[in-house]
Structures are given as C-alpha cells and as structure tokens.
Scaffold this active site. Structure first.
Site, mmCIF file in Angstrom:
data_model
loop_
_atom_site.group_PDB
_atom_site.id
_atom_site.type_symbol
_atom_site.label_atom_id
_atom_site.label_comp_id
_atom_site.label_asym_id
_atom_site.label_seq_id
_atom_site.Cartn_x
_atom_site.Cartn_y
_atom_site.Cartn_z
ATOM 1 N N ASP A 100 7.734 44.372 -32.396
ATOM 2 C CA ASP A 100 6.827 45.471 -32.028
ATOM 3 C C ASP A 100 6.076 45.141 -30.738
ATOM 4 O O ASP A 100 5.872 46.000 -29.882
ATOM 5 C CB ASP A 100 5.824 45.741 -33.172
ATOM 6 C CG ASP A 100 6.535 46.135 -34.457
ATOM 7 O OD1 ASP A 100 7.498 46.906 -34.369
ATOM 8 O OD2 ASP A 100 6.146 45.650 -35.529
ATOM 9 N N HIS B 52 4.650 46.860 -40.231
ATOM 10 C CA HIS B 52 5.892 47.037 -39.468
ATOM 11 C C HIS B 52 6.696 48.207 -40.030
ATOM 12 O O HIS B 52 7.761 48.016 -40.616
ATOM 13 C CB HIS B 52 6.720 45.739 -39.467
ATOM 14 C CG HIS B 52 8.037 45.894 -38.769
ATOM 15 N ND1 HIS B 52 8.137 46.069 -37.404
ATOM 16 C CD2 HIS B 52 9.304 45.948 -39.237
ATOM 17 C CE1 HIS B 52 9.404 46.210 -37.070
ATOM 18 N NE2 HIS B 52 10.143 46.150 -38.163
HETATM 19 N N1 LIG Z 1 11.162 42.463 -38.812
HETATM 20 C C1 LIG Z 1 11.792 43.202 -37.911
HETATM 21 O O1 LIG Z 1 11.229 43.549 -36.873
HETATM 22 C C2 LIG Z 1 13.234 43.575 -38.128
HETATM 23 C C3 LIG Z 1 14.023 44.004 -37.042
HETATM 24 C C4 LIG Z 1 15.350 44.306 -37.270
HETATM 25 C C5 LIG Z 1 15.895 44.217 -38.557
HETATM 26 N N2 LIG Z 1 15.110 43.805 -39.578
HETATM 27 C C6 LIG Z 1 15.649 43.650 -40.949
HETATM 28 O O2 LIG Z 1 16.408 42.446 -41.032
HETATM 29 C C7 LIG Z 1 17.350 42.543 -42.108
HETATM 30 C C8 LIG Z 1 18.732 42.087 -41.642
HETATM 31 O O3 LIG Z 1 19.234 42.948 -40.671
HETATM 32 P P1 LIG Z 1 20.731 42.747 -40.088
HETATM 33 O O4 LIG Z 1 20.946 43.806 -39.080
HETATM 34 O O5 LIG Z 1 20.941 41.319 -39.728
HETATM 35 O O6 LIG Z 1 21.598 43.097 -41.392
HETATM 36 P P2 LIG Z 1 23.102 42.644 -41.714
HETATM 37 O O7 LIG Z 1 23.566 43.483 -42.843
HETATM 38 O O8 LIG Z 1 23.905 42.598 -40.481
HETATM 39 O O9 LIG Z 1 22.926 41.138 -42.215
HETATM 40 C C9 LIG Z 1 22.273 40.815 -43.398
HETATM 41 C C10 LIG Z 1 22.872 39.542 -43.940
HETATM 42 O O10 LIG Z 1 22.167 39.190 -45.122
HETATM 43 C C11 LIG Z 1 23.120 38.598 -45.994
HETATM 44 N N3 LIG Z 1 22.622 38.553 -47.361
HETATM 45 C C12 LIG Z 1 22.545 39.542 -48.271
HETATM 46 N N4 LIG Z 1 22.048 39.058 -49.424
HETATM 47 C C13 LIG Z 1 21.796 37.748 -49.229
HETATM 48 C C14 LIG Z 1 21.292 36.707 -50.045
HETATM 49 N N5 LIG Z 1 20.916 36.908 -51.303
HETATM 50 N N6 LIG Z 1 21.166 35.482 -49.510
HETATM 51 C C15 LIG Z 1 21.525 35.253 -48.224
HETATM 52 N N7 LIG Z 1 22.043 36.188 -47.416
HETATM 53 C C16 LIG Z 1 22.163 37.422 -47.914
HETATM 54 C C17 LIG Z 1 24.370 39.460 -45.832
HETATM 55 O O11 LIG Z 1 25.521 38.806 -46.309
HETATM 56 C C18 LIG Z 1 24.366 39.659 -44.327
HETATM 57 O O12 LIG Z 1 25.126 38.679 -43.661
HETATM 58 C C19 LIG Z 1 17.299 44.010 -42.553
HETATM 59 O O13 LIG Z 1 16.520 44.129 -43.715
HETATM 60 C C20 LIG Z 1 16.629 44.716 -41.393
HETATM 61 O O14 LIG Z 1 15.983 45.895 -41.771
HETATM 62 C C21 LIG Z 1 13.802 43.480 -39.394
HETATM 63 O O1 LIG Z 2 14.155 49.889 -37.768
HETATM 64 C C1 LIG Z 2 14.641 49.071 -38.548
HETATM 65 O O2 LIG Z 2 15.021 49.384 -39.681
HETATM 66 C C2 LIG Z 2 14.816 47.653 -38.100
HETATM 67 C C3 LIG Z 2 13.563 47.051 -37.557
HETATM 68 O O3 LIG Z 2 12.511 47.100 -38.461
HETATM 69 C C4 LIG Z 2 13.165 47.579 -36.214
HETATM 70 O O4 LIG Z 2 11.982 47.829 -36.003
HETATM 71 O O5 LIG Z 2 14.037 47.692 -35.340
#
Ligand SMILES: NC(=O)c1ccc[n+]([C@@H]2O[C@H](COP(=O)([O-])OP(=O)(O)OC[C@H]3O[C@@H](n4cnc5c(N)ncnc54)[C@H](O)[C@@H]3O)[C@@H](O)[C@H]2O)c1
Ligand SMILES: O=C(O)C[C@H](O)C(=O)O
Length: 355
Positions: free
Chosen positions: A150, A184
């Site tokens: 953010d 967030h």
């Molecule tokens: N905080 C932030 O600003 C922010 C930003 C972007 C994404 N995110 C979040 O991050 C998370 C991951 O996003 P992504 O795009 O990498 O998703 P993705 O689906 O590409 O990857 C997620 C991974 O988690 C793994 N996984 C699922 N269950 C699991 C477990 N029990 N133990 C270990 N690994 C496990 C999956 O196998 C996969 O490889 C999502 O929840 C997304 O919303 C947060």
């Molecule tokens: O928007 C989402 O679901 C992923 C992440 O929290 C973001 O802000 O990009």
C-alpha cells in the site's frame, strides 16, 4: 546469520520473492516450503552464486523447513480473481493460516518474526495472534501483517500526480510525504499525506482519485491480469523491501562493500505493518489517539514501525498528528469494516476445535 523460511514459496508471490531473498547478501539460509513440491525451485535457486544456502521441501517437510528460522514469511493461500473480495478468501485461508501457525509455534523459537502476506490480512493476523495466544508461544509483537505494498503504491501514484503537475522536487520516496495506516482492504486502507500543502496543491479531484486508487490498487491489478490472479511481482518487491530493511536493523556490518549495501537497503526509516496494538511499544498510546481523533477503538492497526535489532522498538505516533478533516473522515469510514474483520479472525480461532 539470518535464516528466512517462505511458506507458500511455489506460488505467484512465493517464487519471485524467493529469488529476491536469494540475492539478499544478509540472508545466510533460505528454506522454501509449499504444499506443492518446492525441491525444484530450491535446486534452481541454489545454482545462483550468492552465499546463502537454499533448500526446497515437499509437503511433508514443513518442520525441517521452519527449524532455526529467524523470519517466516507467509504468502500461502488462495488469491483473488475478478469479482471477489478479500473477505471471500477467509474461509480457505484462515484454516491454512491456523495450521501454519501451529507448526511455527511448535518448531520455532519464541523470538521468530512472522510476516503475513496472505489475505485477508485484516483477519488473518488476528487468526495468527489468537493461535499463538492459545499455544502460549511467541512474542506477539513479532507477528506482522505486510501492508508495504500500500505504501509503495501510494508513493508511485502520488509521484505520478506530482510529475503531471510539474513538481519534480517532492519525490514521495525520498521525502516520506505519504504514509498509509489502518488495514489492507478497500476503505480500511487509509492514506495520509504528511505535508498538507500537497493536498491543496493536488486539488480536490486529483486528491480523491489518488486516495481511491491507493485503496483499490489491488483491484486494478486483478482487472489488468484478466482474472489470472492478483498482484504478485509488486508484492514480492514490497515484501523484499520490508524484509531487507528489517534485517538491516539486525546485521553487524564488517566490510565496506557490505556497509554500502546496508545503507542502500535502509530506504525506509519506518516500515508499515499491521500489528496487534496491545503487544507493541506505543500501541496503547496509539489506541488512545485513535479514540480521540476518530472514536476508533481497535486492537489491530497498520502503522509505521521502527525496528531495532530486528524487532519493533516503537510506533511512529506522529503519523496521526495534524490530520485534515478528510483524513479524519477516512479513519471514521474504516472503523466498521476493520472491527468486523478483526472479530471474524478472532472468532475463527476461538470457535475451532481445541489444538
Ligand atoms: N498483503 C498484500 O499486500 C498482498 C498482496 C498480494 C497478494 N496477497 C495475498 O497473498 C496470497 C498468495 O497470493 P499468490 O498470488 O502468491 O497466490 P498463488 O495461488 O499463486 O500461491 C499461493 C501458494 O500457496 C500455496 N499453499 C496453499 N496452501 C498451503 C499450505 N497449507 N501450506 C503452504 N502453502 C500453501 C499454494 O500451493 C500456492 O503455491 C493470497 O492470499 C493473496 O491474496 C497479499
Ligand atoms: O488485491 C488483492 O487481492 C491482492 C493484494 O491484497 C493487493 O492489494 O494487491
């Protein structure tokens, strides 16, 4: 010696983040875990000629992966697609977070830092805190929701506006003129502009566009990716920035080359994080301040944090000084959804079977 463990290392965030961590000179050991087999990406990264030892694990290797970690970073879990809210991820991701925290509590030292990327951050940090409370393990101030993206978006979008208006002097990254607090998701993301003259300079329309774009930056990426997922590369960058700055507060620098690298990585005086306020130094003062300015009573809030020796030493309370009327209104709007998110996370752990 710093060991970092990535849980969810196979995913869209996990892989680029693991690459960035592999080239971080202050990390000596990197372990990669996912329910998908991480041996391949572990071997791939291990051929890079940086000094750290890198190992990938399969789904049975979580305890080995966690053993001896100083920092555990968690991007494990489902990501949004178009039309979904972060809340829609709760059902699946809360269970994943609880399970991972049980392993962390059993394997890691009480001092381990747990950095939560998985969504909904507003709910999952309470899930982690309640799980660690039940286990009677871990220093709760070490559990931090990563809201760095953010801030990075806020700096990028504000810089674009200022450039369009011909202001090339106020670089948001260099001058720390924008901060983001709250939570967030959507309206719980509260951008604050430190120098109020900039709000005037932007004008009403640009200011409102800026706030909205920061609050809904995640949706912008999901739409552009045409339903293939949410932000991954910018998130990996944001998490690496956070981890680098955090580590740079704990490493002992001996060589000149390292000193240069160390300074380069200390870009941020304060790092944003969503924390459990009763556990953090200055958290109760912040709670009082929130009550005074916006009648906002919450136990979790994203705030600028100062790190010393890898741990939070205090919160930057100044961030809530001198708020504009619009900013106070943003805080008031955030209160309902934020409180509901926190309650949902806490309830999930209280209501699930004994551990
Ligand atoms: N905080 C932030 O600003 C922010 C930003 C972007 C994404 N995110 C979040 O991050 C998370 C991951 O996003 P992504 O795009 O990498 O998703 P993705 O689906 O590409 O990857 C997620 C991974 O988690 C793994 N996984 C699922 N269950 C699991 C477990 N029990 N133990 C270990 N690994 C496990 C999956 O196998 C996969 O490889 C999502 O929840 C997304 O919303 C947060
Ligand atoms: O928007 C989402 O679901 C992923 C992440 O929290 C973001 O802000 O990009």
């Amino acid at each position: 010696m710093v060991k970092v463990c990535v849980l969810g290392a196979f995913g869209g965030i996990g892989q680029p983040l693991s690459l960035l961590l592999k080239i971080n000179p202050f990390i000596n050991e990197l372990s990669l875990y996912d329910i998908a087999d991480c041996h391949g990406i572990g071997t791939d990264l291990s051929h890079i000629n940086t000094k750290s030892i890198t190992r990938g694990f399969d789904k049975n290797g979580i305890r080995e992966a966690l053993k001896g970690s100083d920092i555990v970073v968690i991007p494990a879990g489902m990501a949004r697609k178009e039309g979904m809210t972060r809340d829609d991820l709760f059902k699946v991701n809360a269970g994943i977070m609880k399970t991972l925290c049980l392993h962390i509590g059993q394997v890691c030292s009480n001092n381990v830092k747990v950095l939560i990327i998985s969504n909904p951050v507003n709910c999952l940090v309470p899930v982690a805190i309640e799980t660690f409370k039940k286990l009677g393990k871990l220093r709760l101030e070490n559990v931090i929701g990563i809201t760095m993206l953010d801030v990075i978006r806020a700096e990028t979008f504000l810089r674009q506006h200022l450039c369009e208006l011909g202001d090339r002097e106020n670089d948001p990254l260099e001058h720390e003129i924008i901060s983001v607090v709250g939570g967030h998701s959507g309206t719980t993301i509260i951008p604050l502009i430190m120098d109020k003259r900039i709000i005037k300079f932007l004008g009403v329309e640009r200011y409102h566009d800026l706030i909205r774009r920061i609050q809904f930056g995640g949706d912008e990426v999901i739409k552009a990716k045409k339903s293939s997922g949410s932000a991954t590369l910018s998130m990996a960058y944001a998490a690496d920035e956070f981890i680098s700055s955090m580590i740079s507060s704990m490493v002992v620098v001996v060589k000149d080359a390292e000193r240069i690298e160390y300074r380069r990585r200390q870009k941020y005086r304060y790092l944003p994080g969503y924390v459990y306020l009763p556990s953090v130094k200055g958290g109760l003062a912040l709670k009082r301040r929130l009550r005074q300015v916006a009648h906002l009573d919450v136990d979790y809030f994203a705030v600028p944090l100062k790190f010393k020796n890898g741990s939070i030493s205090h919160i930057d309370l100044n961030v809530l000084n001198n708020l504009s009327q619009e900013e106070i209104e943003l805080l008031r709007i955030a209160i309902g959804p934020l409180q509901a998110n926190i309650k949902k996370g806490e309830k999930f752990v209280r209501n699930t079977a004994k551990m």
